[in-house]
Design an enzyme around this catalytic site. Structure first.
Site, PDB file in Angstrom:
ATOM      1  N   GLY A  70      34.930  42.340  46.105  1.00 12.83           N
ATOM      2  CA  GLY A  70      34.889  42.920  44.775  1.00 12.83           C
ATOM      3  C   GLY A  70      35.940  43.979  44.526  1.00 12.83           C
ATOM      4  N   THR A  71      36.243  44.797  45.529  1.00 12.51           N
ATOM      5  CA  THR A  71      37.219  45.873  45.350  1.00 12.51           C
ATOM      6  C   THR A  71      38.597  45.319  45.036  1.00 12.51           C
ATOM      7  OG1 THR A  71      36.030  47.449  46.749  1.00 12.51           O
ATOM      8  CG2 THR A  71      38.397  47.787  46.514  1.00 12.51           C
ATOM      9  N   ASN A 151      25.456  49.968  40.318  1.00 16.11           N
ATOM     10  CA  ASN A 151      25.052  49.815  41.711  1.00 16.11           C
ATOM     11  C   ASN A 151      24.150  50.937  42.225  1.00 16.11           C
ATOM     12  OD1 ASN A 151      27.640  51.210  41.334  1.00 16.11           O
ATOM     13  ND2 ASN A 151      27.590  51.547  43.524  1.00 16.11           N
ATOM     14  N   GLN A 179      27.245  43.465  41.414  1.00 14.93           N
ATOM     15  CA  GLN A 179      25.804  43.616  41.661  1.00 14.93           C
ATOM     16  C   GLN A 179      24.965  42.546  40.972  1.00 14.93           C
ATOM     17  OE1 GLN A 179      24.068  45.552  43.697  1.00 14.93           O
ATOM     18  NE2 GLN A 179      25.821  46.713  44.471  1.00 14.93           N
ATOM     19  N   ALA A 200      30.603  38.142  47.898  1.00  9.84           N
ATOM     20  CA  ALA A 200      29.561  37.246  48.413  1.00  9.84           C
ATOM     21  C   ALA A 200      28.464  37.970  49.183  1.00  9.84           C
ATOM     22  CB  ALA A 200      30.197  36.185  49.305  1.00  9.84           C
ATOM     23  N   HIS A 201      28.794  39.102  49.817  1.00 15.34           N
ATOM     24  CA  HIS A 201      27.792  39.754  50.657  1.00 15.34           C
ATOM     25  C   HIS A 201      26.697  40.451  49.864  1.00 15.34           C
ATOM     26  CE1 HIS A 201      29.038  44.131  50.472  1.00 15.34           C
ATOM     27  NE2 HIS A 201      30.115  43.573  49.948  1.00 15.34           N
ATOM     28  N   THR A 237      47.078  33.365  53.931  1.00 17.40           N
ATOM     29  CA  THR A 237      46.210  32.267  54.350  1.00 17.40           C
ATOM     30  C   THR A 237      44.769  32.531  53.921  1.00 17.40           C
ATOM     31  OG1 THR A 237      47.626  31.839  56.258  1.00 17.40           O
ATOM     32  CG2 THR A 237      45.400  30.933  56.327  1.00 17.40           C
ATOM     33  N   CYS A 328      29.159  52.659  49.582  1.00 18.43           N
ATOM     34  CA  CYS A 328      30.624  52.771  49.593  1.00 18.43           C
ATOM     35  C   CYS A 328      31.064  54.228  49.607  1.00 18.43           C
ATOM     36  CB  CYS A 328      31.208  52.078  48.366  1.00 18.43           C
ATOM     37  SG  CYS A 328      30.628  50.389  48.152  1.00 18.43           S
TER      38      CYS A 328
END
Length: 385
Positions: A70-71, A151, A179, A200-201, A237, A328
């Protein structure tokens, strides 16, 4: 007993996601840019994943750029707005994630861009009338960056209303949806937003992978120079197994979305009710109305007691993982910029409890028992069971 109530920071990865990723960690090791069998196999997995993501949020596969999370996606959107789209005004809020707030501050200073902050109402929601006023007086073109779900306190932004407002004033609209992605339905044809972000986390996928959605009408150049991956926008990659895991996590979340929403909202509502029944002078930061608040986040303001000074430490010793704000920002000596931004009471201890589909009622009950021990002198005389 160990209880994990910090799902807004990160979620445990779904075992089904792990199983889907394992073949690409073992046998599917090809470089997606290679033209031989191994490379083609890897490339096919990435493009299949891209199509899965696009189908779930109803957009074109070409509108999805995979990122490290996201960052990076937030940073990309803001840099595109200024460097590619020529935006002269940025409108945001003081309670955005630092991935937006710090990036906006930096680029506005560097490029001499007009920087405006929108006001809030008494519940901590964006003042839409003030946003309209800022847009009407902005030096064009303008760029609006407002998160969908906060968040730390969980307040939700009415995306469609803000999108329509931005369109009326010819402004670009970016929303940090980290979120809320895969916790709510997204239909990009209906929402008409220029940029949204994903990590994704936050929904039981792997760390280190996310995406930036860029509306097809927006033409951009290279964001990261390198080997021309991601259609030339982002060199480097690709994180093959991360991309496969992200798509699988989104697929699982989408398949069971309504069921998960009902389960998690019930846990949040239960915890609110029990806290109100058991404790004197309990408060909640932000809006806890179900329709206006993330069902995964509850920020609680507790009474001041001798033990409460070490609230998070005490909870951790008892096996309960939660947060005093955004993970964070852990280690920061300053009070939460979100709580300060909404003028919340920061003189008292607060804790953010955040839930997932794996959270159980038994875990909530255990957390409540521990909280009763910590705040034993602030209990109501006849607590309701």
């Amino acid at each position: 007993m160990r209880v994990y109530l910090d799902n807004a920071a990160t979620t445990p990865i779904d075992p089904e996601v792990v199983e889907t990723m394992i073949p690409y960690l073992q046998d599917g090791f090809g470089n997606p840019s290679s033209t031989h069998y191994y490379g083609r196999q890897a490339k096919a997995a990435i493009e299949t994943s891209r199509r899965t993501v696009a189908k779930i949020i109803n957009c074109l596969p070409s509108e999805i750029i995979f990122t490290s999370g996201g960052t990076e996606a937030d940073n990309m959107a803001i840099n595109i707005a200024v460097k590619e789209l020529g935006c002269k005004t940025i409108i945001t809020s003081p309670i955005e994630h630092h991935a937006v707030g710090h990036t906006v501050e930096n680029i506005c200073e560097e490029k001499n861009i007009e920087f405006k902050l929108v006001k809030f109402d008494e519940k901590g929601h964006v003042d839409l009338a003030h946003l309209e006023e800022l847009l009407a007086n902005a030096q064009g073109p303008a760029f609006v960056s407002l998160m969908h779900g906060n968040n730390e306190v969980g307040n939700l932004l009415p995306l469609k209303k803000v999108s329509e407002m931005c369109r009326r004033h010819g402004a670009y609209f970016h929303s940090d949806t980290v979120q809320t992605m895969s916790h709510y339905k997204f239909d990009m044809q209906e929402l008409d937003i220029d940029f949204i972000t994903c990590a994704a986390h936050k929904f039981h996928g792997p760390k280190g992978i996310g995406f930036l959605y860029i509306k097809k009408d927006i033409k951009i150049g290279n964001l990261i120079f390198g080997g021309g991956q991601e259609r030339g926008f982002r060199g480097g990659t690709e994180n093959l197994y991360g991309i496969v895991g992200l798509a699988k996590a989104m697929e699982i979340a989408d398949r069971h979305l309504e069921q998960h929403q009902i389960h998690v909202q019930a846990l949040k509502s239960y915890m609110i009710e029990q806290l109100q029944n058991r404790f004197e002078d309990i408060k909640f930061h932000g809006d806890v109305t179900p329709e206006k608040s993330l069902y995964t986040v509850l920020n609680v303001c507790f009474p001041n007691t001798e033990k409460s000074n070490m609230l998070l430490f005490t909870l951790d010793l008892k096996g309960i993982a939660c947060s005093g704000g955004s993970a964070c920002s852990s280690g920061s000596v300053n009070a939460s910029h979100v709580l300060q931004g909404i003028k919340a009471d920061i003189s008292r201890p607060n804790a953010r409890f955040s839930f997932s589909r794996f959270t159980t009622k038994e875990e909530i009950d255990y957390a409540l028992e521990v909280l009763v021990e910590v705040f034993e002198h602030n209990l109501k005389s006849t607590p309701v069971a």
